[in-house]
Design an enzyme around this catalytic site. Structure first.
Site, mmCIF file in Angstrom:
data_model
loop_
_atom_site.group_PDB
_atom_site.id
_atom_site.type_symbol
_atom_site.label_atom_id
_atom_site.label_comp_id
_atom_site.label_asym_id
_atom_site.label_seq_id
_atom_site.Cartn_x
_atom_site.Cartn_y
_atom_site.Cartn_z
ATOM 1 C CE LYS A 111 -15.272 4.370 -15.292
ATOM 2 N NZ LYS A 111 -16.298 3.512 -14.765
ATOM 3 C CE LYS A 194 -12.683 5.456 -0.254
ATOM 4 N NZ LYS A 194 -13.767 4.506 -0.347
ATOM 5 C CE LYS A 197 -8.299 -0.734 -7.485
ATOM 6 N NZ LYS A 197 -9.201 -1.482 -6.660
#
Ligand code: AMP
Length: 331
Positions: A111, A194, A197
């Site tokens: 992050k 894969k 979103k």
């Protein structure tokens, strides 16, 4: 009966990958275990959503999970922030969570790298909030993806530390829920990797997508120029289309196109048309329920109220005992 807990992030819509990789297992789990499924709205605050987005996303996620078959009578389905006990346990666990171990967390480092402008304390203490969610119900099993394994290990560390500190066997050490062979990976439509979103536009098919959108996305899926000799190995893009057929279509449909491929007669346009219709057959009834539930405030209110009441039964019991163990007792 084992206590199983899973958090659901209120970000974006559910896609076929989420359904076949996670939600379908939740629906089975709720039959055999004491399941807690919660919408992790506190967790999502680290990225500062607008109030309208946050509320809208919670509504969406709730509607989608209910529409797929999570049963609020069988499982305890609640919103994280409806339990004040979550915040209290988070605070208490933070007293024994060390900065060093939190900073070493892979997802935290990731992050910082991606969003150096927003390194807030909520991100650093994400593992203590997750531990609070799990330990609040003294859960035994947590279905986690690979990216969450380290967090679960930290939950075990916090649980052990608490037990040792107060010389009591209070928290069980939660283990990863293993689906074994049932875990499927759903490929995306962009030719590699894969379904997800945040991948490229059109890579994922969402349960709420209309038939027109599904047809458009599938017809645009990446394929190749077709096999030129018998028994030629498939490219990743075509392998992905066949994997989707295997998940969504009848075995005889899959066998038919396998045969066509083997004999170099395959027409990807035909395969895609069939795949799109089979996906639509599966998603249409779910989509109808999503649209219905999403606008039904009264039902959503009833479900969340019931969920919060059930969840608070176990949460308030845990907090009451912890307070006594720690020495926060009334006179
Ligand atoms: P995400 O929305 O990416 O946070 O995914 C939530 C969960 O859905 C993951 O932990 C997986 O269990 C499952 N999932 C997501 N994408 C896929 C996929 N393409 N195939 C199988 N499972 C998936």
């Amino acid at each position: 009966m084992e206590v199983v807990l899973s958090g659901i992030r209120p970000t974006g819509n559910l896609h076929l990958g989420n359904y076949f990789g996670a939600v379908r297992n939740f629906i089975k789990m709720q039959e055999e275990n004491s399941c807690y499924f919660f919408i992790a709205d506190y967790h999502s605050l680290t990225t500062h959503p607008t109030p309208a987005d946050l509320h809208g996303n919670i509504r969406n996620v709730l509607a989608e999970f209910l529409a797929t078959g999570l049963d609020p009578e069988k499982a305890t389905l609640y919103v994280q922030s409806d339990l004040p006990e979550t915040a209290e346990l988070y605070l208490l666990l933070n007293m024994n969570a060390y900065i060093g171990e939190l900073e070493r967390c892979t997802s935290f480092k990731e992050k910082i790298r991606k969003h150096p402008e927003n390194v807030n304390a909520g991100l650093l203490t994400y593992p203590t909030l997750m531990a609070a969610d799990i330990l609040l119900h003294r859960a035994h099993k947590v279905p986690v993806g690979k990216d969450q394994e380290q967090h679960l290990e930290m939950t075990r560390t916090f649980a052990r530390r608490f037990n040792r500190m107060y010389n009591i066997e209070f928290f069980p050490e939660p283990q990863a829920y293993n689906f074994g062979e049932e875990l499927v990976k759903v490929p995306g439509l962009d030719g590699s990797g894969k379904m997800g979103k945040s991948e490229s536009e059109g890579n994922a098919i969402f349960l709420v997508d209309s038939p027109e959108i599904i047809r458009k996305k599938v017809m645009r899926a990446v394929s190749d120029a077709g096999p030129t000799e018998e028994g030629q190995a498939k490219t990743e893009a075509v392998e992905n289309l066949f994997s989707l057929l295997k998940i969504m279509s009848k075995p005889e449909t899959l066998a038919f196109f396998e045969d066509e491929y083997l004999n170099c007669r395959i027409r990807y346009g035909d395969l895609k048309k069939q795949l799109a219709e089979d996906i639509i057959l599966f998603t249409s009834p779910i989509r109808e329920r999503i649209l219905e539930i999403r606008d039904d405030n009264e039902y959503l209110r009833k479900v969340t109220k019931m969920g919060a009441e059930k969840a608070r039964e176990s949460a308030s019991k845990t907090i009451k005992e912890i307070r006594e163990i720690i020495g926060i007792s009334s006179f």
